[in-house]
Design an enzyme around this catalytic site. Sequence first.
Site, short mmCIF file in Angstrom:
data_model
loop_
_atom_site.label_atom_id
_atom_site.label_comp_id
_atom_site.label_asym_id
_atom_site.label_seq_id
_atom_site.Cartn_x
_atom_site.Cartn_y
_atom_site.Cartn_z
N GLU A 253 -36.52 2.92 89.10
CA GLU A 253 -36.79 2.40 87.76
C GLU A 253 -36.69 3.52 86.73
O GLU A 253 -37.18 4.63 86.96
CB GLU A 253 -38.20 1.80 87.75
N LYS A 319 -36.29 -6.75 83.10
CA LYS A 319 -37.59 -7.06 83.67
C LYS A 319 -38.23 -8.22 82.92
O LYS A 319 -38.31 -8.22 81.69
CB LYS A 319 -38.50 -5.83 83.61
N CYS A 369 -40.48 -2.72 89.75
CA CYS A 369 -41.85 -2.23 89.94
C CYS A 369 -42.84 -3.35 90.17
O CYS A 369 -42.83 -4.03 91.19
CB CYS A 369 -42.23 -1.35 88.76
#
Length: 502
Positions: A253, A319, A369
């Site tokens: 990430e 995301k 994540c």
Amino acid sequence: MLLALPAGALNVFAFAPVGWWPLQIITLALLFHLVLQAPTIKSATLTGWTYGFGWSVCSVYWLYISMHQYGGMPAPMAALAVALLAMLLGAFFALATGFAAYFKHRRHASTTILLLLVFPALWMFSEWLRGWVLTGFPWVASGYAHTDSPLAGFAPLIGVYGLGWLAALLAGCLALLPTKKSALVLMIAIFATGFALHSISWTAPHGAPISVRLLQGNVPQEIKFDAEQANVTLTLYEDMIRNAPADLIATPETALPLLAHQLPEDYLPRLAEFATASSSHLAIGIAVSDGPQQYANSVIGISPASASRTVPALYRYDKHHLVPFGEFIPLGFRWFVDMMHIPLGDFTRGAALQAPFAVKDQWVLPNICYEDLFGEEIAGQLRAGAASNQPVATLLLNVSNIAWFGDSIALPQHLQISQMRAIETGRPMLRATNTGATAVINPNGQVVAQLKPFERGVLTASVQGYSGLTPYVLLGNTAIVLLAFALLIAAWRITRRSPHPL
């Protein structure tokens, strides 16, 4: 309450890296016993809250590291913030024990009904609520302790919250054993069924395996976003990418510490040239700006050019499930974020449904994540793809940077969460992280390859994709929520008929 606090705290040893999963069932049985002995609904509620506080504060203490060590927040304030979060999470536990006490004191439910119907159902509801109220924080939900226990066989059917219900049911049986030996039969049946379910393959191999290289740059968090170190990090990851070809090369990430438009003009073109020359597909973690004050935490994919496509194809995943305080600032909490010297702000939320990334015979669905805590969202993406006759992911890819939490239990805990996603979906999970745990997980949730944390390295593996939909992917959390609701209705109707049933 004096017993509930250490009992809750002991749960930290049920999860990774220790993994003593029976301890969770034992401590939960103790909690149920304490609630049964509580003289009032209020005392039972406080007992549950105390247990939940001990569970939470010992399991997520590592948030202190990010706020104090890397954020510069004064130690007392950072410790208070962790304590307040644990107090809030404890409220969900209190909700379960408080309503259970209501069944005991107001509905006169028997011990058997409480331990086998009411407690397990309310426990599942409390964890399910914790997974979505205020955007959700389901870290160390009960089911995660059982990635390596017999209960893991149930995960493709009822998911992590269903495993939490089963753990609570086993705890109820354990608490009931001194008075009803027949509870042992139910415990044996649950474990035996779990073992049997392990032999069922809900998904099947799809296409040819692909070669993967997962990069772990081990860039210290304190210099990751230092402007003077940016070029060093860019060079590091370019060298790691270009070091060898692979069907899929994935970075962590925000591996590239600049916004996409801030990169040197020839940086991404050089990587695209390598992708074409080596027939490699690249998945690169980077923040992208689509306009003033519009930022997305993204994975961009670069596919090699071909005879039918003269320029490399670009892919992008943004995301969707953002982290409170980390990627968006809740209303009224700007003052809290300003206490930390971390470049935080409000990110743009990606779409709930996004297409997977094509890599040869496979389709790779990224998650970034914290997103892999939300199994129902990943299952929803797979289910939606199948329903619309669109490509359905055959591999899952988690890219993370949890260097924010130092050398703490957050790393193995996050790995365990990814293991659960692999079991629920029947698909391999690839993990490319900055400091760990970079790993390859098979569809059974087993870690088949892993890099040592806090070392720079590349994990190379051959990975087989899988297709098909598990029952959990098809139904999500609906099945276990309806089951728990039905059990509570049954308990309510039984206790209404007689003041002292059974």
